[in-house]
Each structure stands twice: as structure tokens, then as C-alpha cells.
Design a protein around this motif. Structure first.
Motif, short mmCIF file in Angstrom:
data_model
loop_
_atom_site.label_atom_id
_atom_site.label_comp_id
_atom_site.label_asym_id
_atom_site.label_seq_id
_atom_site.Cartn_x
_atom_site.Cartn_y
_atom_site.Cartn_z
N VAL A 1 0.32 10.27 -12.06
CA VAL A 1 0.48 11.48 -11.29
C VAL A 1 0.50 11.07 -9.74
O VAL A 1 1.29 11.67 -8.70
CB VAL A 1 -0.38 12.70 -11.79
CG1 VAL A 1 0.11 13.92 -10.83
CG2 VAL A 1 0.03 13.01 -13.02
N ARG A 2 -0.75 10.49 -9.07
CA ARG A 2 -1.06 10.62 -7.88
C ARG A 2 -0.04 9.60 -7.17
O ARG A 2 0.22 9.73 -6.09
CB ARG A 2 -2.62 9.97 -7.60
CG ARG A 2 -3.31 11.39 -8.21
CD ARG A 2 -4.87 10.89 -7.60
NE ARG A 2 -5.20 9.80 -8.35
CZ ARG A 2 -5.71 8.65 -7.91
NH1 ARG A 2 -5.75 8.40 -6.54
NH2 ARG A 2 -6.10 7.52 -8.75
N SER A 3 0.34 8.36 -7.87
CA SER A 3 1.16 7.47 -7.26
C SER A 3 2.57 8.17 -7.49
O SER A 3 3.22 8.05 -6.19
CB SER A 3 1.38 6.17 -8.05
OG SER A 3 1.83 6.47 -9.43
N GLY A 4 2.90 9.06 -8.09
CA GLY A 4 4.38 9.72 -8.03
C GLY A 4 4.29 10.59 -6.97
O GLY A 4 5.23 10.83 -6.12
N LEU A 5 3.07 11.34 -6.47
CA LEU A 5 3.02 12.20 -5.32
C LEU A 5 2.97 11.40 -3.91
O LEU A 5 3.67 11.67 -3.13
CB LEU A 5 1.89 12.99 -5.31
CG LEU A 5 1.63 13.86 -6.62
CD1 LEU A 5 0.37 14.56 -6.75
CD2 LEU A 5 2.70 15.06 -6.81
N VAL A 6 2.47 10.21 -4.10
CA VAL A 6 2.48 9.33 -2.77
C VAL A 6 3.86 8.71 -2.53
O VAL A 6 4.27 8.63 -1.29
CB VAL A 6 1.43 8.27 -3.01
CG1 VAL A 6 1.59 7.37 -1.84
CG2 VAL A 6 -0.01 8.74 -2.90
N GLU B 1 0.74 -1.22 -0.08
CA GLU B 1 -0.07 0.08 -0.02
C GLU B 1 0.90 1.21 0.06
O GLU B 1 0.40 2.50 -0.38
CB GLU B 1 -0.90 -0.13 1.33
CG GLU B 1 -0.42 -0.07 2.64
CD GLU B 1 -1.15 -0.06 3.61
OE1 GLU B 1 -2.46 0.26 3.75
OE2 GLU B 1 -0.94 -0.41 4.84
N TYR B 2 2.18 1.23 0.35
CA TYR B 2 2.96 2.19 0.33
C TYR B 2 3.91 2.30 -0.98
O TYR B 2 4.91 3.21 -0.80
CB TYR B 2 3.97 2.05 1.67
CG TYR B 2 3.20 2.32 2.90
CD1 TYR B 2 2.32 3.39 3.21
CD2 TYR B 2 2.93 1.24 3.69
CE1 TYR B 2 1.61 3.40 4.60
CE2 TYR B 2 2.13 1.20 4.89
CZ TYR B 2 1.58 2.23 5.28
OH TYR B 2 0.85 2.29 6.53
N LEU B 3 3.41 1.59 -1.93
CA LEU B 3 4.34 1.52 -3.33
C LEU B 3 5.66 0.91 -3.08
O LEU B 3 6.40 1.12 -3.93
CB LEU B 3 4.17 2.91 -3.82
CG LEU B 3 2.70 3.36 -4.04
CD1 LEU B 3 2.94 5.08 -4.54
CD2 LEU B 3 2.03 2.71 -5.07
N LEU C 1 9.17 7.57 0.82
CA LEU C 1 10.61 7.44 0.51
C LEU C 1 11.30 6.92 1.45
O LEU C 1 12.22 6.00 1.57
CB LEU C 1 11.17 8.43 -0.55
CG LEU C 1 12.27 8.31 -1.40
CD1 LEU C 1 11.79 6.96 -2.42
CD2 LEU C 1 12.73 9.32 -2.05
N VAL C 2 11.28 7.77 2.57
CA VAL C 2 12.05 7.44 3.85
C VAL C 2 11.39 6.65 4.75
O VAL C 2 11.96 5.91 5.53
CB VAL C 2 12.56 8.99 4.37
CG1 VAL C 2 13.36 8.49 5.70
CG2 VAL C 2 13.43 9.86 3.43
N GLU C 3 10.21 6.78 4.91
CA GLU C 3 9.48 6.30 5.87
C GLU C 3 8.01 5.86 5.59
O GLU C 3 7.53 6.90 4.87
CB GLU C 3 9.36 6.75 7.37
CG GLU C 3 8.76 6.42 8.49
CD GLU C 3 8.59 7.10 9.90
OE1 GLU C 3 7.90 6.50 10.73
OE2 GLU C 3 9.03 8.22 9.72
N PRO C 4 7.37 4.64 5.36
CA PRO C 4 6.18 4.42 5.01
C PRO C 4 5.09 5.27 6.14
O PRO C 4 4.75 4.79 6.99
CB PRO C 4 5.79 2.96 5.08
CG PRO C 4 7.00 2.59 6.06
CD PRO C 4 8.00 3.61 6.14
N THR C 5 4.35 6.23 5.52
CA THR C 5 3.41 7.01 6.09
C THR C 5 2.07 7.19 5.48
O THR C 5 1.05 7.44 5.96
CB THR C 5 3.99 8.45 6.27
OG1 THR C 5 4.19 8.95 5.12
CG2 THR C 5 5.15 8.56 7.16
N THR C 6 2.17 7.27 3.90
CA THR C 6 0.81 7.52 3.29
C THR C 6 0.41 6.30 2.37
O THR C 6 1.07 6.43 1.40
CB THR C 6 1.23 8.73 2.49
OG1 THR C 6 1.78 9.84 3.41
CG2 THR C 6 -0.02 9.18 1.86
#
Length: 444
Positions: free
Chosen positions: A299-304, A263-265, A309-314
Motif C-alpha cells: 500500500v505504501r509503495s502504491g502511494l509513493v 529510491e523513487y520506485l 509518476l511525473v517527477e521524482p520527488t518522494t
């Protein structure tokens, strides 16, 4: 932190700019095998509709703008392989082999137009539209073509048919289903648009799957189980596929070749992420995921991914397939579940239809609307709009209501703009929800 993004289309560019904003000290490298980036895949329609000239101006971002944001571009660089364990990318640039290391890697290579099921789909007479070099060739060939076949009746094929009609071409459209835009519309909703396309000269070959395309002296021979057609050229308008020939075997994939992400890509390998057309997208209305390469998803997956990148939050919330376009003077828009898909939905569904003028005094065109909702809870599931008035932005309102999990009772009370010249007394989106309530009351 050294971040490498493979792929510089919508997903990759969105991720790069978001990472630069969130992590200003990071080194961000944006790689792509194309010599130029930022081309709009739908640019050929804009060109033929004379919205833009020349075709090279069909870009959503300029390379210099990316450089000005402190991003390092590695263009004309084709990735050969990656070593997920050693954090190494091997690539070729101008026939020379090289490599680059990374701390974090984002796979955003997008997708390509190809088919394993259609023999001859690699013919030069089968035009590709996604990248600028192919578009330049396609423009010249289409200008010299009288009869054009379109393979696929989704949004790409439908828009191409509309454009080619305006150019005075003889258009044949092949689609394996029995009507146009079946992923997004129920048959009765798209029927007026389809009928208008027939009236203007489009020849539909529904319930036909193209099996073979062969170069012949007269042009290109299209073969299905039901028919044969010789045309001057064809446009491959079927679903694109992820372009992942370089992928490390340690990176887990689905059976359709897309990359598995959580879920965090995050992929199955630490410090490696995947976004855009590389992945399946979670369906916001169920626990399923599907492959649907839309720009808004990329686009939305790029923003998420920049947030994680450092810590899974979103978590990435996924998609409800929101689209909109204009075909033969009709604006068509859709979001969420269709009625045809309702038999696969876990709860019983109901639907309601509304026809309403777009405004009171400005010669408003009729809007045909349809809403799909859960029968018991009244939770919004989907909506479709068709009109000669520009209703495209209204689908965003409906999509937001669906994503927010709103019910008919909540949605018909949403605040709306009223102006007698520009709107009706009640907005079509409110009216759809209200009509849904009345349809349920009549059934009970």
C-alpha cells in the motif's frame, strides 16, 4: 497522460486511487488476470472463524468503487509481454489477443504461491489461498480433511494452524527453522504461544524442510530428510514469489527475480515503475533491501509511486517489518530488528524485557515486551509484544519511534494516554524504553 497499472491488488489499487487524486486528468487503466478483484488473501481465516460469510465478502474494495473514481478496469486480461521501448503491452482476454499503449506503466502484479524446490507442490491436494477461485476449492477440501499439513511457520502458517485447531483438525506444521515466526520474534518471546499451540494439538516439525509431496491413495505424502507423513491435504504457507513471466528483458531484475528499482520506485526503463510484491523493499535500519511481501509495504509503495509518476520527488522509505496477529488467544506483534539478527547489525546492540499489566482495574492481562536498541547511542531498533490483551496498536507506536530514529531517552518521555480502567500508570511502550536505560546503567 495514459497510465496503465498491471495488477489490481493492494499495491495496484492504492496507486490507482492516489494517481486519480494527484492527476485528475490522467487516463488510468487497472489490469488484472483475475475476473474479480479486491479479495483479501487472509479471507479464508476470517471465513472459518465465522467473522464473515460468505467468503465472497472478504474484499477490501469493490469494483464499482474503482469505476466511480473514474478508473478503467481491464479484468480477466492476462499480460503476455511488454515492449518497454515502444510502450506497448500485449495481453489476452477471453482467448483473444490485444494490446494497449501507455505513457506511464506501473508493474504491480503481486506474487503467486509456488515453489521450485518442492516436488509435487502443484498437486490439487496442496491448497492455495491467495485468489478467490483457489479459496473456494480450498474451503471444500478443508471441510473434508481430518489431517492437514502446513508448509511454513511464518505468519500465514501460524494463523492457519490457529484456524484449523478451532475447526477440530489434526494439524502438522513443517518449518525449516527451529521455532515459529523466526523472522519477527526471538525464541523466548514466542515460546509461550508455541507451547499453547502444542498443548492444543499442533504437531510441529521443526528443522525439517519439505522436499517432496506425492498424491497417494490415502491422501498426500509429505517427505523430508527426517520423516514422512500422510495427510488429507496441505496448505502451502511459504513465502510467495513475484509473478513476472511477461517481463521485458530490458527491465533489470535481481537474482531472486524481483524488479530492480531506485529510491523513487523507477525501474531501469524510463516511464516504467514497479511496486508491491514485484520489488525488494529497502530495510530502514540498514543499507540492505529484502523481499518481504506485506500488505502495508504494498500500500505504501502504491502511494509513493503516485508522487513520483511525473517527477521524482518522494523517496520510498522502506520497511521495518511491522506485523501483528492473534494466535491461540495471544496477541503477538513485532517491528524492526530482532535480537537474533543483532550479530549482523553494524553496531553492538542491547535488549531489555518488561512484564506489565495492561491496565490497573479491568482485570488486565500481563504484557510481555522486549526492546532492542543500539548499545552506545540508545537508538531504537526493534520491539516485540505478546499478551492475551489486545496490544496490536501499541506496536505502531514503537514502529513510529524506530522510523523516526528516536533514542530511549526521547521515547520514554513520549506523551501517552492514562486512564485507570483502560491503561496502566505508565504505558508499556514508555516502560520498555525506560527499562532499556536502567539495564544499560546496571551493566555500567
Amino acid at each position: 497522460m495514459k497510465v496503465v497499472i498491471i495488477g489490481a491488488s493492494f499495491a495496484g489499487v492504492s496507486a490507482a486511487l492516489a494517481i486519480r487524486k494527484k492527476n485528475p486528468e490522467a487516463e488510468v487503466f487497472l489490469m488484472d488476470k483475475q475476473q474479480t478483484i479486491g479479495y483479501l488473501p487472509g479471507g479464508i481465516n476470517l471465513y472459518f472463524n465465522e467473522t464473515i460469510k460468505p467468503i465472497e465478502t472478504a474484499r477490501f474494495i469493490a469494483e464499482q468503487e474503482l469505476v466511480d473514481h473514474g478508473l478503467t478496469l481491464l479484468l480477466n486480461a492476462e499480460v503476455v509481454s511488454i515492449d518497454a521501448t515502444q510502450h506497448i503491452i500485449n495481453y489476452e482476454k477471453e482467448a483473444l489477443e490485444s494490446f494497449i499503449s501507455f505513457d506511464k506503466l506501473i508493474l504491480a502484479t503481486g506474487s503467486s504461491q509456488w515453489s521450485q524446490n518442492i516436488l509435487g507442490s502443484d498437486s490439487d491436494k496442496v491448497l492455495k489461498y491467495k485468489f478467490l477461485p483457489g479459496v473456494l476449492q480450498a474451503i471444500e477440501q478443508l471441510e473434508n480433511s481430518r489431517k492437514v499439513a502446513l508448509i511454513g511457520g511464518g505468519q500465514i502458517g501460524a494463523e492457519a494452524a490457529d484456524t484449523l485447531l478451532k475447526k477440530g483438525k489434526e494439524v502438522h506444521l513443517f518449518e525449516r527453522m527451529d521455532y515459529l515466526l523466526f523472522k519477527y520474534f526471538d525464541k523466548e518471546m514466542i515460546q509461550p504461544v508455541q507451547a499453547e499451540m502444542v498443548a492444543r494439538g499442533v504437531v510441529f516439525h521443526f528443522d525439517e524442510t519439505v522436499e517432496k509431496m506425492t498424491d497417494v491413495d490415502e491422501g498426500l505424502l509429505i517427505e523430508t530428510k527426517k520423516s514422512q507423513l500422510v495427510c488429507d491435504s496441505a496448505i502451502f504457507a511459504m513465502n510467495v514469489r513475484p509473478d513476472l513471466g511477461y517481463l521485458d528483458e530490458q527491465v533489470r531484475t535481481h537474482t531472486d527475480g524481483t524488479i530492480f528499482v531506485n529510491e523513487y520506485l523507477e525501474t531501469s526503463q524510463v516511464d516504467i515503475f514497479a511496486i508491491g510484491d514485484c520489488i525488494q523493499v529497502p530495510y530502514s535500519l540498514s543499507n540492505e533491501s529484502f523481499y518481504i511481501p506485506l500488505v502495508n509495504n504494498a500500500v505504501r509503495s502504491g502511494l509513493v509511486v503516485a508522487q513520483n509518476l511525473v517527477e521524482p520527488t518522494t523517496p520510498f522509505v522502506g520497511s521495518i517489518r511491522t506485523i501483528g496477529t492473534k494466535l491461540v488467544d495471544h496477541y503477538v506483534a513485532s517491528t524492526g530488528l530482532t535480537e537474533a539478527e543483532g550479530s549482523f547489525y553494524e553496531q553492538p546492540i542491547s535488549v531489555a524485557h518488561v512484564q506489565q499489566k495492561s491496565s490497573l482495574f479491568s482485570g488486565g492481562e500481563t504484557i510481555s515486551g522486549k526492546i532492542i536498541f543500539e548499545k552506545e547511542s540508545h537508538k531504537l531498533l526493534g520491539a516485540q509484544l505478546v499478551s492475551k490483551a489486545d496490544i496490536l496498536e501499541k506496536i505502531n507506536t514503537l514502529a513510529l519511534g524506530i522510523q523516526a530514529g528516536q533514542t530511549l531517552e526521547e521515547f520514554y518521555q513520549k506523551d501517552f494516554l492514562y486512564h485507570p480502567y483502560y491503561s496502566n500508570v505508565i504505558d508499556i511502550t514508555n516502560q520498555l524504553a525506560f527499562e532499556g536505560l536502567w539495564s544499560e546503567a546496571d551493566e555500567n
